[in-house]
Design an enzyme around this catalytic site. Structure first.
Site, short mmCIF file in Angstrom:
data_model
loop_
_atom_site.label_atom_id
_atom_site.label_comp_id
_atom_site.label_asym_id
_atom_site.label_seq_id
_atom_site.Cartn_x
_atom_site.Cartn_y
_atom_site.Cartn_z
CG LEU A 134 34.77 53.88 41.83
CD1 LEU A 134 35.25 55.04 42.70
CD2 LEU A 134 35.97 53.15 41.24
CG HIS A 194 34.20 40.53 30.47
ND1 HIS A 194 33.52 39.55 31.13
CD2 HIS A 194 35.47 40.05 30.30
CE1 HIS A 194 34.32 38.52 31.35
NE2 HIS A 194 35.51 38.80 30.88
CG HIS A 303 39.69 41.06 29.77
ND1 HIS A 303 39.87 40.23 28.68
CD2 HIS A 303 38.95 40.34 30.66
CE1 HIS A 303 39.28 39.07 28.90
NE2 HIS A 303 38.71 39.11 30.10
CB SER A 354 45.72 42.40 29.82
OG SER A 354 45.94 43.10 31.03
CE1 TYR A 544 39.10 34.82 28.06
CE2 TYR A 544 37.89 33.56 29.71
CZ TYR A 544 38.62 34.67 29.35
OH TYR A 544 38.88 35.66 30.27
CG ASP A 677 25.43 56.21 44.25
OD1 ASP A 677 25.07 56.56 43.13
OD2 ASP A 677 24.76 55.42 44.96
CB THR A 682 31.44 60.08 45.40
OG1 THR A 682 30.74 59.39 44.34
CG2 THR A 682 31.15 61.57 45.33
#
Length: 745
Positions: A134, A194, A303, A354, A544, A677, A682
């Site tokens: 991607l 990450h 994250h 998150s 962690y 790319d 794209t």
């Protein structure tokens, strides 16, 4: 808890599973050279710590210290002599000294590696292998030095899951070979963003090698080369400039994914903060003496998991999209990944944070599963998934990344993993029926572990309480240690900014405690008002770091705090020692600590290289599904080609992209590249068939900004060919679609 007995059927199943596992382990062992050879990978240059310190307004210092983890509640440190050998040195660019500010260099280089036939690193989900791209992955380097060239520091943010110890050792070794003692262990920080959508396979400790399904040397070498190239570019481009620090809150992009663990922290401590996540973004902006932008580093706790564990496309996730937007804005007229301005959105204390802000819901019923175990009434924990703000993961990635971009514009035990580690999180659940919050083991899984790996020692079980030990990695050493027991801790200061290099993922409250402790240590020795940045996932990965109170709840982050309940306390003690040494000008008196090992033999990749084949009557690059004659903006142009394995392109860099979208310019009668790319619009998918056959699909999601005109799509690849009794060769090829028209209405 009542003792559990096993039925005859359960006993038979356990026996069968143990035998199957034993056979698998035996087969995997054949891939190892189990002599246990370890090379102590010493830096050959003169490693020293600065012995002078200017006033805080202009001073920059670096300190690095290795700590050896033991099973007691303290962290011990030892020193090793540094062996000096002949070194070659690359000349420094000329530096001007009569100015107030810093010498600054920025650089960016591709470090994508394999985009097929390799696991993606982060979710530990079997079968989540790369099948296309991607966005490209980049290494972004920033070098800063005093006007006289002293106190030089390097910060590198890399679009990978985390920095492995092996990666850091190899980068430092090559830097020493090229630059001598200019760039060293004590003044270089390597930090992973990450992203959970980058290739795995670049680790040396066994637990990570297993998760990666082997060590991929070609991906490892490509990462090393990209990191070094970004540092080389920054080194060459150094010029006088100024550095500015700004701070501000970012709202609406994060939630705490373990709120029940956070609530275990003292109420008096929680009352000091308005949120259970760290909302502050720290931005370091670099300009030249004319005020023109050179680069930017942003640290923010989030994250990069907007792209969930169903994704198979290599990409840099939400933080990478923020970099993409800012670099595209500043580098007008350049394709993505090109241009002089470099923007890094680096990781911070993201452990329990998150971006999936709609929270956890049962995918089969839609009801909330925001409970201590994140389970659903029907389907259990596997149905409980958190969702981002967008219509899909691509949309969510853009929303979160764009918000960050807009805001930036303005003692320890031996390591062990607990049961909740296998449960995963609401961002990506585990594949087995484990739940979070387990403080007791299970006889079934304990029996499997004991039969295959042996029992954890009573000493380890006592040290890790209340964590029930699933994998006693600190006591496993075949074919190599499963987790590191030598961990680097490092602080770099630039004026009133202190960058703490954290070798793991701090939870929200852990980051707050460490930041305050370091600030207080600086202040107690006369360095007031220091801005302390938490830079996560640096130098070596140790999972962690939860607070002692969060550890008691044993959710995922606590179960993955591998050095036990006092891990945070040990880190705070070490970083306070470093801060004190900087503030009191006694860095030279610090012990280097032991050198980490550099293992020579690692498990080979489990996916073999095979010869690529084209269908009968076809050649590589032939169009199988052509483009339509006409598209409107907002539609998707899709072309399918006869493909070959994209990992061949890592070995042979004839082409720097897998695809281009080109527009015909009538005035020059030529085709001009408008996308590659690395462009967000794209997508490149690789579809693996049987016996070396494969297809490649190129999609162009035509943006509203696309100009009307005639376009075409090109595909670039490499196929592996091997004749009988001859070594394999990699051959380049390309394919071109028919021309099509883009209209606006």
């Amino acid at each position: 808890m009542a003792k559990r007995t096993f039925s005859n059927l359960e006993t038979f199943l356990i026996f069968l599973l143990v035998m199957m596992t034993a056979i698998t382990v035996a087969l995997l062992s054949l891939l190892f050279i189990t002599s246990g050879t370890i090379e102590n990978h010493k830096d050959s240059g003169s490693h020293y710590f600065p012995t002078t310190q200017s006033p805080p307004a202009t001073q920059g210092s670096t300190t690095t210290q290795s700590s050896t983890t033991t099973q007691s509640s303290t962290t011990t440190q030892s020193s090793t002599a540094t062996q000096t050998s002949p070194e070659t040195s690359t000349p420094e660019p000329p530096l001007f000294q009569n100015f107030s500010g810093y010498h600054i260099g920025v650089g960016r280089a591709d470090c994508t590696g394999q985009v097929a036939d390799i696991n993606l690193m982060g979710y530990s989900k079997s079968g989540q292998n790369a099948q296309g791209i991607l966005t490209r992955l980049y290494s972004r380097a920033f070098i800063m030095a005093e006007p006289d060239g002293s106190n030089r520091t390097v910060f590198v943010s890399i679009d990978i899951g985390m920095v492995s110890q092996r990666l850091r050792l190899e980068v430092l070794n090559r830097l020493q070979s090229k630059y001598g003692s200019l760039y060293r262990r004590d003044n270089v920080i390597l930090s992973g963003t990450h992203t959970h959508s980058g290739p795995a396979g670049y680790f040396q400790y066994t637990v990570f090698v297993i998760a990666s399904e082997g060590f991929s040397n070609q991906t490892f070498q490509h990462m090393v080369t990209g990191i070094l190239k970004s540092i080389d570019i920054a080194h060459t481009n150094m010029k006088p400039g100024k550095i500015f620090i700004n701070k501000g809150n970012v709202d609406g992009v994060q939630i705490n994914r373990s709120p029940y663990s956070y609530l275990q922290n003292p109420q008096s401590e929680r009352a000091r903060y308005s949120s259970n996540t760290d909302k502050e973004m720290v931005v370091l902006k670099m300009v030249d003496l004319n005020g023109d932008d050179l680069g930017l580093i942003s640290w923010f706790a989030i994250h990069p998991v907007s792209m969930n564990n169903s994704n198979h496309l290599v990409n840099s996730d939400n933080v990478g999209y923020a970099s993409y937007l800012l670099e595209q804005e500043k580098n007008k007229g350049y394709l993505p990944g090109q241009g002089p301005f470099v923007a890094a959105f680096a990781s911070s204390n993201l452990g329990d944070v998150s971006p999936n802000i709609l929270g956890p819901h049962c995918v089969n019923t839609g009801e909330s599963c925001d409970n201590p175990n994140n389970t659903c009434p029907i389907g259990g924990p596997s149905m409980c998934i958190a969702k981002g703000p967008g219509q899909d993961m691509f949309d969510s990635t853009q929303i979160i990344g764009r918000t960050m971009y807009q805001r930036a514009k303005a003692k320890t035990c031996k390591p062990a993993l607990g049961y909740s580690f296998a449960a995963g999180t609401i961002d990506g659940v585990g594949s087995l029926n484990f739940t979070q919050g387990k403080t007791e083991g299970d006889p079934f899984w304990d029996t499997i572990r004991d039969q295959i790996l042996g029992k954890p020692s009573e000493e380890m079980k006592e040290c890790h309480k209340p964590k029930p030990i699933l994998l006693h990695t600190g006591e496993l050493s075949k074919p190599h240690p499963w987790h590191p027991d030598i961990v680097d801790v490092q602080i770099i200061t630039l004026g009133s900014l202190a960058i703490t290099a954290i070798p793991g993922e701090l939870t929200t409250m852990s980051g707050r405690r460490l930041r305050e402790a370091v600030q207080a240590e600086f202040a107690s020795h006369g360095m007031q008002n220091m801005t302390v940045v938490i830079s996560g996932l640096c130098n070596v990965y140790t999972h962690y770091i939860a607070t002692y109170e969060e550890y008691q709840a044993q959710r995922y982050e606590a179960a993955s705090t591998i050095y036990g309940p006092h891990t945070l306390s040990a880190y705070i003690q070490l970083f306070r020692n470093l801060a004190k040494a900087i503030a009191t000008d006694t860095v030279v008196d610090l012990s280097r600590g032991p050198e980490p090992p550099f293992f020579k033999q690692l498990i080979l990749p489990l996916i073999p290289n095979i010869v690529d084949r084209a269908p009968i009557g076809r050649t590589f690059g032939d169009v199988l599904q052509p483009a339509k004659p006409e598209y409107r903006v907002g539609e998707v142009a899709e072309v399918i080609f006869v493909g070959a394995n994209p990992k061949n392109s890592v070995q042979n860099e004839t082409h720097q992209t897998f695809l281009t979208v080109e527009r015909y310019e009538a005035t020059s009668t030529s085709w001009q590249i408008v996308c590659n790319d690395a462009s967000w619009e794209t997508r490149f998918y690789w579809h693996k068939g049987l016996l070396g056959l494969s297809n490649a699909t190129v999609e162009w999601h035509i943006p509203d900004t696309a100009q009307p005109g005639i376009y075409r799509i090109k595909y670039f690849g490499h196929n592996r060919k091997q004749d009988i009794l001859k070594p394999p060769v990699i051959l380049s090829f390309e394919g071109t679609s028919s021309a099509f028209e883009v209209v606006t209405t």
